[in-house]
Design a protein around this motif. Sequence first.
Motif, short mmCIF file in Angstrom:
data_model
loop_
_atom_site.label_atom_id
_atom_site.label_comp_id
_atom_site.label_asym_id
_atom_site.label_seq_id
_atom_site.Cartn_x
_atom_site.Cartn_y
_atom_site.Cartn_z
N UNK A 269 22.46 -19.35 83.29
CA UNK A 269 21.54 -18.95 84.36
C UNK A 269 21.47 -20.04 85.42
N UNK A 270 21.27 -21.30 84.99
CA UNK A 270 21.18 -22.43 85.90
C UNK A 270 21.86 -23.65 85.29
N UNK A 271 22.32 -24.54 86.16
CA UNK A 271 22.91 -25.80 85.71
C UNK A 271 22.50 -26.91 86.68
N UNK A 272 22.26 -28.09 86.12
CA UNK A 272 21.89 -29.25 86.93
C UNK A 272 22.71 -30.43 86.45
N UNK A 273 23.56 -30.98 87.31
CA UNK A 273 24.40 -32.14 86.98
C UNK A 273 23.79 -33.40 87.55
N UNK A 274 23.94 -34.50 86.83
CA UNK A 274 23.34 -35.78 87.23
C UNK A 274 24.13 -36.94 86.62
N UNK A 275 23.93 -38.12 87.17
CA UNK A 275 24.58 -39.32 86.66
C UNK A 275 23.80 -39.91 85.50
N UNK A 276 24.55 -40.33 84.47
CA UNK A 276 23.98 -40.99 83.30
C UNK A 276 24.58 -42.40 83.27
N UNK A 277 23.74 -43.45 83.25
CA UNK A 277 24.28 -44.81 83.24
C UNK A 277 25.24 -45.03 82.06
N UNK A 278 26.34 -45.72 82.35
CA UNK A 278 27.35 -46.01 81.33
C UNK A 278 27.88 -47.42 81.58
N UNK A 279 27.88 -48.26 80.56
CA UNK A 279 28.32 -49.65 80.72
C UNK A 279 29.76 -49.76 81.19
N UNK A 280 30.65 -48.97 80.61
CA UNK A 280 32.07 -49.08 80.92
C UNK A 280 32.45 -48.40 82.23
N UNK A 281 31.93 -47.18 82.47
CA UNK A 281 32.34 -46.40 83.63
C UNK A 281 31.38 -46.49 84.81
N UNK A 282 30.24 -47.11 84.63
CA UNK A 282 29.23 -47.16 85.68
C UNK A 282 28.28 -45.99 85.54
N UNK A 283 28.84 -44.78 85.58
CA UNK A 283 28.09 -43.55 85.35
C UNK A 283 28.99 -42.54 84.65
#
Length: 75
Positions: free
Chosen positions: A28-42
Motif C-alpha cells: 500500500x505504502x513504502x517509505x525509504x530512508x538512510x540508516x547509519x552504517x559504519x562501513x558504507x556511511x548509510x
Amino acid sequence: MKDLIIRGGENIYPLEIEEFIQTHTDVLEAYAYGVPDERMGEEVGISIKLKENAKLNVEDIKTFCKGKVSVCPVL
C-alpha cells in the motif's frame, strides 16, 4: 526528510525506491530512508505498509527487488 542517501559514495534517491516497491501488488505504502552504517556511511532502510490481508516477508521483498533496483533495502 532527506532527498538523498549516500551509500559508499553512491547517490540513492529514496523516492525512486519507494515508487518501485509500491508497484508490488501487496504494498500500500513504502517509505525509504538512510540508516547509519559504519562501513558504507548509510544503508537503505524501508518501511512498508501492506494492503489488507496481504502477507509478505523480508525474503519476498528482497526477491522482488533483486535485479530491478541497484540496492536491496535493509528491512
